[in-house]
Design a protein around this motif. Structure first.
Motif: not given
Length: 253
Positions: A142, A172-175, A177-178, A181
């Motif tokens: 991704s 996207d939102y998950i990306g 956040k990754q 982190q």
């Protein structure tokens, strides 16, 4: 880990003739200076074309300034790579078929022995959360995973300064956040981290410092808490404190 000193950087580009007349140049950077202490996370804001990417290419040694100096003090011998730059299109930096192969590329070029390379790859995979994907086709990761892979390559070579150019682009939102982190982890490890973005609402809370470039000049340099008190719109940066109270507010005007 790595302190950084940039002094009086100037950079222009020849853009050819204008209307068939005289040659013209574009000033990308004008007398830019700053110092970053080791272990600091600095966010650089600015509209597209403000000079952010050009400046970081100079710091990373990809471009040469017309005038000025860049010094990275990190205990690494002169001539060795000190700064890692993760491009906006992280996919262009993938050289191996799998994350493991890609991460090993840099240490192997440094002449490390097999055991040291394997240890560096294992550690970098763990730190970036990519261990489960170590043998996965790298091209099919991704967007967020590809950015983490690019950072893993820098970590494997133990580079003290890591620059991420527009790390949230097309994520996207998950990306997002990754990526954040990962930034938090890099800060904890004492790396000097520089983030270039015009999406400051996604990461300004992680910054020890905020610097704004506008039309090639440094126009603000201070704490993130002071930055949001400025009239950011004068530099074509949207203030992240804009409020959303109804659906009708969900339009950028």
């Amino acid at each position: 880990m790595g302190s950084l000193k940039v002094e009086h950087i100037y950079k222009t580009f020849d853009i050819g003739s204008v209307d068939g007349n005289c040659e013209s140049v574009m000033t990308a950077l004008y007398d830019v200076s700053f110092e970053i202490t080791e272990g600091t996370c600095v966010v650089f804001g600015g509209e597209n074309g403000s000079g952010k990417s050009v400046l970081m290419s100079i710091i990373a040694g990809i471009e040469e300034p017309d005038k000025g100096t860049v010094n990275v003090d990190c205990g690494i011998p002169s001539g060795e790579k000190k700064v890692g730059l993760v491009f906006q299109e992280a996919e262009t930096q993938i050289l191996g078929e799998t994350p493991s192969e890609d991460i090993a590329f840099g240490p192997k070029n440094l002449g490390w022995n097999r055991q040291r390379v394997e240890e560096a790859v294992k550690s970098a995979l763990e730190k970036t959360g990519l261990t489960a994907k170590k043998d996965f086709p790298a091209r099919f990761l991704s967007g967020g995973e590809k950015r983490r892979l690019a950072v893993a390559c820098m970590l494997a070579m133990d580079l003290p300064v890591i620059i991420l150019d527009e790390p949230y682009a097309n994520l996207d939102y998950i990306g997002v956040k990754q990526v954040n982190q990962l930034l938090i982890r890099l800060k904890k490890e004492g790396k000097t981290v520089i983030v270039l973005t015009h999406e400051i609402e996604k990461c300004l809370g992680l910054a020890d410092r905020f610097i704004v470039l506008f039309q090639g000049k440094k126009v603000f340099d201070g704490a993130a808490s002071d930055a949001v008190k400025q009239n950011l719109e004068q530099w074509n940066i949207r203030n992240p404190f804009n409020k959303y109270e109804s659906v009708s507010d969900l339009i950028w005007r």
